[in-house]
Design an enzyme around this catalytic site. Structure first.
Site, PDB file in Angstrom:
ATOM      1  N   GLY A   1     -48.664 -15.114 -18.351  1.00 49.58           N
ATOM      2  CA  GLY A   1     -48.406 -14.839 -16.932  1.00 49.58           C
ATOM      3  C   GLY A   1     -47.097 -14.080 -16.783  1.00 49.58           C
ATOM      4  O   GLY A   1     -46.383 -13.841 -17.761  1.00 49.58           O
TER       5      GLY A   1
ATOM      6  N   ILE B   1     -44.169 -14.974 -15.276  1.00 47.01           N
ATOM      7  CA  ILE B   1     -42.965 -15.726 -15.660  1.00 47.01           C
ATOM      8  C   ILE B   1     -43.078 -16.207 -17.107  1.00 47.01           C
ATOM      9  O   ILE B   1     -42.117 -16.133 -17.875  1.00 47.01           O
ATOM     10  CB  ILE B   1     -42.713 -16.904 -14.681  1.00 47.01           C
TER      11      ILE B   1
ATOM     12  N   ASP C   1     -53.041 -19.231 -22.771  1.00 44.00           N
ATOM     13  CA  ASP C   1     -53.320 -18.684 -21.434  1.00 44.00           C
ATOM     14  C   ASP C   1     -54.817 -18.358 -21.361  1.00 44.00           C
ATOM     15  O   ASP C   1     -55.385 -17.836 -22.319  1.00 44.00           O
ATOM     16  CB  ASP C   1     -52.500 -17.404 -21.231  1.00 44.00           C
TER      17      ASP C   1
ATOM     18  N   GLY D   1     -53.010 -14.368 -15.657  1.00 49.21           N
ATOM     19  CA  GLY D   1     -52.153 -13.708 -16.643  1.00 49.21           C
ATOM     20  C   GLY D   1     -52.863 -12.499 -17.219  1.00 49.21           C
ATOM     21  O   GLY D   1     -54.013 -12.225 -16.869  1.00 49.21           O
TER      22      GLY D   1
ATOM     23  N   LEU E   1     -46.449 -23.900 -17.495  1.00 52.36           N
ATOM     24  CA  LEU E   1     -46.454 -22.915 -16.396  1.00 52.36           C
ATOM     25  C   LEU E   1     -47.869 -22.580 -15.938  1.00 52.36           C
ATOM     26  O   LEU E   1     -48.038 -21.884 -14.931  1.00 52.36           O
ATOM     27  CB  LEU E   1     -45.763 -21.611 -16.839  1.00 52.36           C
TER      28      LEU E   1
ATOM     29  N   THR F   1     -56.907 -27.023 -10.983  1.00 47.68           N
ATOM     30  CA  THR F   1     -56.067 -26.496 -12.068  1.00 47.68           C
ATOM     31  C   THR F   1     -54.704 -27.163 -12.047  1.00 47.68           C
ATOM     32  O   THR F   1     -54.193 -27.602 -13.090  1.00 47.68           O
ATOM     33  CB  THR F   1     -55.872 -24.966 -11.904  1.00 47.68           C
TER      34      THR F   1
ATOM     35  N   ALA G   1     -43.076 -26.342 -14.489  1.00 50.39           N
ATOM     36  CA  ALA G   1     -42.719 -25.368 -13.455  1.00 50.39           C
ATOM     37  C   ALA G   1     -43.361 -25.783 -12.132  1.00 50.39           C
ATOM     38  O   ALA G   1     -44.566 -25.997 -12.055  1.00 50.39           O
ATOM     39  CB  ALA G   1     -43.204 -23.979 -13.849  1.00 50.39           C
TER      40      ALA G   1
ATOM     41  N   TYR H   1     -51.650 -26.053  -2.043  1.00 47.20           N
ATOM     42  CA  TYR H   1     -50.807 -25.613  -3.155  1.00 47.20           C
ATOM     43  C   TYR H   1     -49.562 -26.488  -3.220  1.00 47.20           C
ATOM     44  O   TYR H   1     -49.221 -27.043  -4.274  1.00 47.20           O
ATOM     45  CB  TYR H   1     -50.444 -24.135  -2.945  1.00 47.20           C
TER      46      TYR H   1
ATOM     47  N   LYS I   1     -48.691 -29.187  -6.259  1.00 43.34           N
ATOM     48  CA  LYS I   1     -47.489 -29.086  -7.084  1.00 43.34           C
ATOM     49  C   LYS I   1     -46.583 -30.311  -6.862  1.00 43.34           C
ATOM     50  O   LYS I   1     -45.886 -30.737  -7.789  1.00 43.34           O
ATOM     51  CB  LYS I   1     -46.726 -27.796  -6.789  1.00 43.34           C
TER      52      LYS I   1
END
Ligand code: UDP
Length: 323
Positions: free
Chosen positions: A10, A12, A31, A36, A76, A95, A117, A150, A154
């Site tokens: 990705g 980052i 990944d 990504g 990440l 995910t 992250a 989202y 997180k």
């Protein structure tokens, strides 16, 4: 150290892998290329100590093997980008929640160092838009607004990472990344800086959502990933959340004007209502500013790049990509 980077191809993740290799670590990226791209890691292929696997963190055997190999894990891999979240909320929630659960469960068995992250989205509609310190309340909207899925997913990741530290002594740290930009970020998932730069270079209309008076602070990815690598061996960061970002605030309209000037573009700046840009009833944060004092105290984090430096790096990169 041997370091596993999930989401390593990705935007980052690829910069982080680079920074870790520069410090002499061995890096293995995993990944699934959902957001990504193999192009992001092309320049790393063949570097000493670098390896990658195209695969999913939901492949338990693969993940177990990679965690076993590693001394530390940067997690990440996630569904990112407000547009993707609005368009595909099922993928976002599954995910983000199950992916982090898998990574932490396997890392816990082996007592691996884990850096998860997270995102400044978790502050949600916090009063005044900051400056947000890590202990600030998180304020979300109703569950029928996809955007908040989202932030909530997180936030669950964060709860879980901190719970593994508290209950099982897994050495975890959560990094809350504020709007991070730089070369290799794509506008494909709606992020504002690469979107506006691409539009300006092509001479297309530059789309400012809402009034354009909403503000953000944009940080340069290469500075953010250095702080992430510094946190790896920072004992006082265990079991803690750490904000990373920049405190230079700009409105989205000012941002668009600056990009237009810097690219010498003939594009028109047009205003697009949120319900056209995203979905009916979309709620945007009018301001989002980080309090960076914890990162400064822990790892001496003092971002130096100005917004103009950051925009120049993105403009140069996007220009270089064009045929
Ligand atoms: N935005 C915009 N035009 C675009 C893409 C985004 O005006 O083409 C706005 C978006 O509504 C938000 C800000 O720019 O107010 C930052 O959006 P981004 O998706 O980059 O990050 P966010 O801060 O929303 O996570």
């Amino acid at each position: 150290m041997n370091i596993l980077v999930t989401g390593g191809a990705g935007f980052i993740g690829s910069h982080l892998s680079e920074a870790l290799l520069e410090r002499g670590h061995s890096v293995h990226s995993v990944d699934d290329l959902s957001t990504g791209s193999i192009k992001n890691i092309e320049h790393l292929k063949g570097s000493r100590g670098y390896a990658y696997t195209i695969g999913s963190i939901f492949d338990k055997a693969l993940l177990a093997e990679l965690v076993d190999w590693s001394d530390a894990v940067y997690h990440l891999a996630a569904a990112v980008g407000v547009r993707l979240i609005v368009e595909d909320p099922v993928r976002t929630i599954e995910t983000n929640v199950h992916g982090t659960e898998m990574v932490l469960k396997l890392s816990s068995k082996k007592k691996r160092r884990v850096i998860v992250a997270s995102t400044s989205e978790v502050y949600g509609k916090g009063p005044g838009g900051g400056p947000f310190s890590e202990g600030a309340d998180l304020v979300f909207g109703a569950t029928d607004r996809a955007r908040w899925a989202y932030a909530c997913s997180k936030a669950i990741d964060e709860f879980l990472a901190l719970a593994y530290w508290r209950q099982k002594a897994v050495p975890t740290t959560v990094v809350r990344l504020f709007n991070t930009v730089g070369p290799r970020q794509t506008g494909q998932y709606g992020m504002v800086v690469p979107s506006l730069v691409t539009q300006a270079i092509r001479g297309d209309d530059m789309t400012v959502y809402g009034t354009g008076r909403q503000t953000r602070c944009f940080a340069l990815v290469s500075e953010v990933v250095v702080a992430m690598t510094d946190l790896l061996e920072c004992k006082p960061s265990l079991g803690k959340v750490v904000n990373l970002g920049s405190s230079e605030e700009v409105s989205i309209l000012q941002l668009a004007k600056r990009i237009k000037t810097m690219t010498n573009s003939r594009s028109k700046i047009v205003f697009v209502p949120y319900d056209k840009a995203y979905e009916a009833g979309f709620e945007d944060m009018q301001r989002r500013v980080p309090d960076l004092s914890r990162a400064r105290k822990l790892v001496g984090f003092r971002p130096k790049a100005t917004l103009d430096d950051i925009l120049k790096s993105v403009i140069d990169h996007i220009r270089a990509q064009r045929p």
